[in-house]
Scaffold this motif. Structure first.
Motif, PDB file in Angstrom:
ATOM      1  N   MET A   1       0.841  -1.175   0.000  1.00 35.10           N
ATOM      2  CA  MET A   1       0.000   0.000   0.000  1.00 35.10           C
ATOM      3  C   MET A   1       0.892   1.247   0.000  1.00 35.10           C
ATOM      4  O   MET A   1       1.745   1.402   0.866  1.00 35.10           O
ATOM      5  CB  MET A   1      -0.890  -0.032   1.248  1.00 35.10           C
ATOM      6  N   LYS A   2       0.676   2.114  -0.962  1.00 38.06           N
ATOM      7  CA  LYS A   2       1.504   3.311  -1.080  1.00 38.06           C
ATOM      8  C   LYS A   2       1.173   4.324   0.012  1.00 38.06           C
ATOM      9  O   LYS A   2       0.052   4.403   0.491  1.00 38.06           O
ATOM     10  CB  LYS A   2       1.306   3.970  -2.446  1.00 38.06           C
ATOM     11  N   ARG A   3       2.209   5.089   0.346  1.00 37.39           N
ATOM     12  CA  ARG A   3       2.061   6.142   1.342  1.00 37.39           C
ATOM     13  C   ARG A   3       2.382   7.504   0.710  1.00 37.39           C
ATOM     14  O   ARG A   3       2.895   7.570  -0.400  1.00 37.39           O
ATOM     15  CB  ARG A   3       2.997   5.876   2.527  1.00 37.39           C
ATOM     16  N   VAL A   4       2.102   8.546   1.432  1.00 35.55           N
ATOM     17  CA  VAL A   4       2.349   9.901   0.959  1.00 35.55           C
ATOM     18  C   VAL A   4       3.826  10.092   0.614  1.00 35.55           C
ATOM     19  O   VAL A   4       4.165  10.728  -0.391  1.00 35.55           O
ATOM     20  CB  VAL A   4       1.873  10.934   2.006  1.00 35.55           C
ATOM     21  N   CYS A   5       4.724   9.524   1.418  1.00 38.92           N
ATOM     22  CA  CYS A   5       6.160   9.662   1.129  1.00 38.92           C
ATOM     23  C   CYS A   5       6.513   9.035  -0.223  1.00 38.92           C
ATOM     24  O   CYS A   5       7.413   9.530  -0.917  1.00 38.92           O
ATOM     25  CB  CYS A   5       7.007   9.080   2.251  1.00 38.92           C
ATOM     26  N   ASP A   6       5.805   7.995  -0.631  1.00 37.51           N
ATOM     27  CA  ASP A   6       6.035   7.384  -1.943  1.00 37.51           C
ATOM     28  C   ASP A   6       5.604   8.336  -3.059  1.00 37.51           C
ATOM     29  O   ASP A   6       6.270   8.425  -4.091  1.00 37.51           O
ATOM     30  CB  ASP A   6       5.266   6.061  -2.069  1.00 37.51           C
ATOM     31  N   LEU A   7       4.493   9.039  -2.844  1.00 32.43           N
ATOM     32  CA  LEU A   7       4.041  10.023  -3.834  1.00 32.43           C
ATOM     33  C   LEU A   7       5.081  11.126  -3.995  1.00 32.43           C
ATOM     34  O   LEU A   7       5.395  11.526  -5.116  1.00 32.43           O
ATOM     35  CB  LEU A   7       2.706  10.643  -3.423  1.00 32.43           C
ATOM     36  N   LEU A   8       5.615  11.607  -2.876  1.00 34.23           N
ATOM     37  CA  LEU A   8       6.642  12.653  -2.943  1.00 34.23           C
ATOM     38  C   LEU A   8       7.899  12.153  -3.635  1.00 34.23           C
ATOM     39  O   LEU A   8       8.526  12.883  -4.399  1.00 34.23           O
ATOM     40  CB  LEU A   8       7.003  13.161  -1.546  1.00 34.23           C
ATOM     41  N   HIS A   9       8.249  10.902  -3.382  1.00 27.46           N
ATOM     42  CA  HIS A   9       9.429  10.323  -4.026  1.00 27.46           C
ATOM     43  C   HIS A   9       9.243  10.284  -5.539  1.00 27.46           C
ATOM     44  O   HIS A   9      10.156  10.582  -6.301  1.00 27.46           O
ATOM     45  CB  HIS A   9       9.696   8.919  -3.486  1.00 27.46           C
ATOM     46  N   ASP A  10       8.030   9.928  -5.973  1.00 31.57           N
ATOM     47  CA  ASP A  10       7.737   9.830  -7.400  1.00 31.57           C
ATOM     48  C   ASP A  10       7.659  11.198  -8.084  1.00 31.57           C
ATOM     49  O   ASP A  10       8.152  11.365  -9.188  1.00 31.57           O
ATOM     50  CB  ASP A  10       6.408   9.089  -7.637  1.00 31.57           C
ATOM     51  N   LYS A  11       7.047  12.171  -7.445  1.00 30.14           N
ATOM     52  CA  LYS A  11       6.799  13.462  -8.098  1.00 30.14           C
ATOM     53  C   LYS A  11       7.853  14.517  -7.803  1.00 30.14           C
ATOM     54  O   LYS A  11       7.957  15.505  -8.506  1.00 30.14           O
ATOM     55  CB  LYS A  11       5.418  13.986  -7.744  1.00 30.14           C
ATOM     56  N   GLY A  12       8.588  14.347  -6.723  1.00 31.82           N
ATOM     57  CA  GLY A  12       9.554  15.360  -6.323  1.00 31.82           C
ATOM     58  C   GLY A  12       9.040  16.177  -5.158  1.00 31.82           C
ATOM     59  O   GLY A  12       7.863  16.124  -4.821  1.00 31.82           O
ATOM     60  N   ARG A  13       9.937  16.925  -4.572  1.00 34.04           N
ATOM     61  CA  ARG A  13       9.608  17.672  -3.358  1.00 34.04           C
ATOM     62  C   ARG A  13       9.592  19.183  -3.564  1.00 34.04           C
ATOM     63  O   ARG A  13       9.735  19.946  -2.619  1.00 34.04           O
ATOM     64  CB  ARG A  13      10.600  17.311  -2.252  1.00 34.04           C
ATOM     65  N   ASP A  14       9.421  19.608  -4.802  1.00 30.83           N
ATOM     66  CA  ASP A  14       9.377  21.044  -5.062  1.00 30.83           C
ATOM     67  C   ASP A  14       8.239  21.687  -4.283  1.00 30.83           C
ATOM     68  O   ASP A  14       7.123  21.163  -4.252  1.00 30.83           O
ATOM     69  CB  ASP A  14       9.176  21.332  -6.548  1.00 30.83           C
ATOM     70  N   VAL A  15       8.541  22.800  -3.650  1.00 24.34           N
ATOM     71  CA  VAL A  15       7.540  23.546  -2.911  1.00 24.34           C
ATOM     72  C   VAL A  15       7.552  24.978  -3.433  1.00 24.34           C
ATOM     73  O   VAL A  15       8.579  25.645  -3.393  1.00 24.34           O
ATOM     74  CB  VAL A  15       7.840  23.547  -1.388  1.00 24.34           C
TER      75      VAL A  15
END
Length: 143
Positions: A1-15
């Motif tokens: 089951m994916k977590r939010v940290c996995d989404l950030l890893h995939d898309k990047g952490r640009d803010v």
């Protein structure tokens, strides 16, 4: 089951962010340049709000205000709903649905790690379901 940290890893952490003193026009311009629908509102390293296209439409356009004259602090949403990186994608989707938000900062101990959108969450759910369907199809056709 994916977590939010996995989404950030995939898309990047640009803010992408701006200060509460910025004009709404500057916010909309930055959103257009970055191709995003929301910006974090930061004072130094402190998250104080979030401003979105929805805020602009409802609090500026519909009220006949001028975006070059209004500061972001006047239309930003706060307090900001945030999520920890260990939250599951399913829990995140439920939170976004229940709270009617499209963008969530990912925060640990008041430090912003990134931002996820409803698009990121839906994309992840679809990928997971496609993978599951593919596995089931292989199982059925191999037996």
């Amino acid at each position: 089951m994916k977590r939010v940290c996995d989404l950030l890893h995939d898309k990047g952490r640009d803010v992408w962010s701006l200060t509460p003193d910025a004009t709404v026009y500057e916010a909309i311009d930055q959103m257009a340049q970055k191709g995003v629908g929301a910006l974090l509102v930061m004072e130094s390293e402190q998250l104080v709000g979030i401003v979105s296209e929805r805020d602009y439409a409802r609090k500026v356009i519909l009220k006949g205000k001028a975006s070059r004259e209004i500061q972001v602090r006047e239309i930003m949403s706060y307090p900001v709903i945030c999520v920890p990186p260990e939250l599951t994608v399913e829990q995140t989707m439920a939170l976004m649905t229940d709270r009617h938000v499209r963008h969530l900062p990912v925060v640990v101990a008041e430090t912003v790690l990134g931002v996820i959108s409803i698009g990121d969450v839906v994309r992840s759910v679809i990928e997971e379901q496609e993978s599951y369907i593919q596995q089931l199809t292989m199982y059925i056709t191999s037996g």
